[in-house]
Design an enzyme around this catalytic site. Structure first.
Site, PDB file in Angstrom:
ATOM      1  N   ARG A 101      41.534  39.604  30.188  1.00 26.62           N
ATOM      2  CA  ARG A 101      41.767  39.893  31.598  1.00 26.62           C
ATOM      3  C   ARG A 101      43.052  39.199  32.056  1.00 26.62           C
ATOM      4  NH1 ARG A 101      40.577  43.181  35.926  1.00 26.62           N
ATOM      5  NH2 ARG A 101      39.575  42.149  37.686  1.00 26.62           N
ATOM      6  N   THR A 376      40.692  52.816  35.709  1.00 25.68           N
ATOM      7  CA  THR A 376      40.413  52.028  34.525  1.00 25.68           C
ATOM      8  C   THR A 376      40.113  53.030  33.426  1.00 25.68           C
ATOM      9  OG1 THR A 376      39.515  50.304  35.971  1.00 25.68           O
ATOM     10  CG2 THR A 376      38.815  50.203  33.690  1.00 25.68           C
ATOM     11  N   THR A 394      42.362  47.960  31.995  1.00 25.12           N
ATOM     12  CA  THR A 394      42.773  48.517  33.282  1.00 25.12           C
ATOM     13  C   THR A 394      44.117  47.970  33.742  1.00 25.12           C
ATOM     14  OG1 THR A 394      42.031  48.829  35.582  1.00 25.12           O
ATOM     15  CG2 THR A 394      41.601  46.691  34.595  1.00 25.12           C
ATOM     16  N   GLU A 415      46.386  43.738  39.669  1.00 26.13           N
ATOM     17  CA  GLU A 415      45.083  43.101  39.477  1.00 26.13           C
ATOM     18  C   GLU A 415      44.828  41.957  40.448  1.00 26.13           C
ATOM     19  OE1 GLU A 415      42.240  44.487  38.065  1.00 26.13           O
ATOM     20  OE2 GLU A 415      43.717  44.824  36.502  1.00 26.13           O
ATOM     21  N   ASP A 418      42.130  42.170  43.023  1.00 24.48           N
ATOM     22  CA  ASP A 418      40.721  41.916  42.726  1.00 24.48           C
ATOM     23  C   ASP A 418      40.293  40.507  43.108  1.00 24.48           C
ATOM     24  OD1 ASP A 418      40.192  44.433  41.874  1.00 24.48           O
ATOM     25  OD2 ASP A 418      39.883  43.949  39.765  1.00 24.48           O
ATOM     26  N   SER A 447      35.707  41.013  37.738  1.00 21.24           N
ATOM     27  CA  SER A 447      35.802  42.420  37.342  1.00 21.24           C
ATOM     28  C   SER A 447      34.413  43.032  37.268  1.00 21.24           C
ATOM     29  CB  SER A 447      36.482  42.515  35.970  1.00 21.24           C
ATOM     30  OG  SER A 447      36.398  43.819  35.446  1.00 21.24           O
TER      31      SER A 447
END
Length: 567
Positions: A101, A376, A394, A415, A418, A447
């Protein structure tokens, strides 16, 4: 239910569904193969993975090859500019999880998306270089290959380089993903030069060539992880960030790491669910939903019945409340997984479900959430020896921030959106989160990605996962329930209309064909509110028949460019 066939589901299990849905499901058949199977959202990527398996590569080799190929042929979502998760089951019985990630840059601060008055500035976390987290895909794929693959990086990346350099012919499913972003592509000359045809959107039948991406992939093939994180690619990304008021630095790239972890595991009706741990919320939440409904006779009540839907929605409502309140990056917060999945806690939560009435979400404590779209991608791979890999990765929104750094040729993620821009204020996806997930330097955003492997008697039975932010969890859970409880073959389980509830907003999202008018009326009388969505999720799944060992692949028709390919 244990033994099962690639045949129509038990009549009773779908008798409550609308007649058109029953007819469609009775026609749905998976792709069947003896040795290996690859299922992804893009047919050329599936064929790349299949070719690796045929050449003697294992599932990890194929998964890495598919990951790089999707970066070329599925650029909205497949990526080297983002990050993700990989769940692996080895033929010797071991299960491992790889977290690649993205991380927040070291200059990130909790208030970086707010103005001087403390108001969140729209677009900062989604449309600007401030939204870019340090990408993890290249290091993640390389780490998996080095540790568990049998082929070289040059071998597995070569098909992606060829697809980028020579181009590939776009199908309608490919074009559909690009059409909605054409106006954004036009804003940036270096993007428009690649992803528009002389200023106009591409149409099916045209060839998309990505020479710059081919050069970037070639640099990775030659120099590995260092080429991306310490060499010219990183320098170009940092230069573009600095020129566009971003905060990425060479130290961010030099300090980036991937993490091997233990997957989350739980039992469900004699099967073992092996899934993604934090910073994914997916495995914990799927396990919690399944464990909450385990005492109920879903198979007897049937797919699409008022009773089954009632208990699934109520389980989702409660599991999402706990997800949004407690889960985050384990490097920064304690995730109380054992407590969330403990029999005592589950029994206490289950006791609040009323048999004939919807519980208002306002009666369930926690913070709020709202769904996000399909930005994604998930793919599943199994080889001839039974090594199984489920990958979800993603760049967050479709095409991330819709910008490419210089001549690198790949889209950058957004990202950072998020993370919590401000506690109690919705992010770009409408998710309202708390301080557990606030912006902090080096933090991985929470996530919902849920690459999952279901085991039966210790061997792979079902590989499943999906895009769709919060709906990933519902889609993955429903694919499991459709097979285990409702007796569907894997194509039926993927094709079957879906539902999603995530606590807030207090709405049940349903696809057309899930419920009859009478069932909907019954549920509305119990206190439910429905909203129809044309598509929820995109599951790319593989089922292994425990009796024959045959691999049954199912690509989701909601993404028509996808393919299940086996040999």
């Amino acid at each position: 239910m244990h033994a099962r066939e690639a045949s129509p589901p038990r009549t009773a299990a779908i008798a409550n569904a609308p007649a058109a849905t029953q007819a469609a499901l009775n026609q749905a058949k998976p792709v069947i193969a003896k040795h290996g199977m690859v299922v992804s959202a893009q047919h050329l990527a599936s064929m790349v993975g299949l070719d690796i398996l045929k050449r003697g590569g294992n599932a990890i080799d194929a998964a890495v090859a598919v990951g790089y190929a999707e970066a070329v042929v599925h650029p909205c979502c497949g990526n080297i500019g983002g990050g993700g998760f990989m769940t692996i089951h080895f033929k010797d019985g071991r299960d491992v999880f790889l977290d690649f990630r993205e991380k927040a840059p070291l200059k990130a601060t909790p208030t970086m998306f707010q103005d001087a008055k403390g108001n969140v500035v729209p677009g900062l976390s989604t449309d600007s270089y401030l939204g870019v987290g340090v990408p993890g895909t290249v290091m993640g794929l390389d780490e998996a290959l080095k540790k568990y693959g049998t082929m070289s990086l040059k071998q597995v990346i070569a098909p992606a380089i060829k697809l980028a350099s020579e181009g590939y012919v776009l199908e309608q499913g490919d074009v559909d993903f690009m059409d909605g972003s054409a106006e954004d592509f036009a804003k940036y000359p270096n993007v428009a030069a690649i992803f528009l045809d002389h200023g106009k959107p591409f149409v099916a039948g045209q060839r998309l060539v990505q020479k710059q991406l081919a050069q970037t992939l070639e640099q990775i093939a030659q120099g590995g992880t260092d080429a991306f994180y310490k060499g010219p690619i990183a320098h170009k990304l940092v230069a573009a960030s600095e020129a566009n008021h971003g905060i990425l630095s060479m130290k961010d790239f030099a300090d980036y790491t991937v993490q091997w972890d233990k997957p989350v595991q739980c039992d469900y009706r004699g099967y073992t669910i092996v899934s993604a741990p934090p910073p994914s919320s997916g495995g914990v939440t799927v396990c919690m939903i399944l464990k909450l409904v385990e005492p109920y006779a879903l198979g007897q009540w049937g797919y699409g019945s008022a009773k089954s839907l009632h208990y699934l929605v109520e389980a989702e409502r409660r599991a999402f409340a706990d997800r949004n309140t407690y889960l985050g990056d384990p490097a920064f917060v304690h995730n109380p997984i054992d407590r969330l999945l403990s029999p005592d806690h589950l029994a206490q939560v289950r006791a609040s479900i009323q048999p004939d009435k919807a519980t208002p979400s306002s009666d369930i404590k926690g913070s709020l959430g709202q769904p996000e779209g399909m930005h994604t991608t998930h793919y599943s791979v199994i080889d001839k020896d039974g090594n199984a890999v489920a990958v979800t990765y993603t760049i967050n929104y479709l095409f991330g921030i819709r910008q490419i750094a210089g001549d690198t040729g790949f889209f950058l993620n957004d990202e950072m959106d998020d993370l919590t821009g401000k506690p109690g204020v919705a992010n770009g996806a409408g998710l309202v989160q708390g301080v557990v997930n606030q912006v902090e330097p080096g933090k991985r955003p929470l996530s919902s990605m849920t690459p999952t492997i279901v085991l039966r008697d210790g061997k792979p039975f079902l590989l499943t996962g999906s895009p769709g932010s919060a709906t990933i969890i519902s889609t993955t859970m429903e694919s499991i329930v459709n097979v285990i409880d409702f007796g569907m073959n894997v194509q039926q389980a993927i094709d079957a209309p879906r539902m999603h509830h995530q606590w807030y907003p207090d709405v049940v999202y349903i696809e057309p064909g899930l419920v009859t008018p009478q069932t909907q009326k019954t549920l509305e009388a119990m206190g439910y509110t429905f909203e129809t969505r044309q598509a929820i999720g995109d599951d790319e799944a593989i089922l292994i028949d425990p009796r024959t060992g045959l691999r049954e692949g199912a690509s989701d028709p909601r993404t028509p460019a996808g393919l299940a390919a086996g040999y």
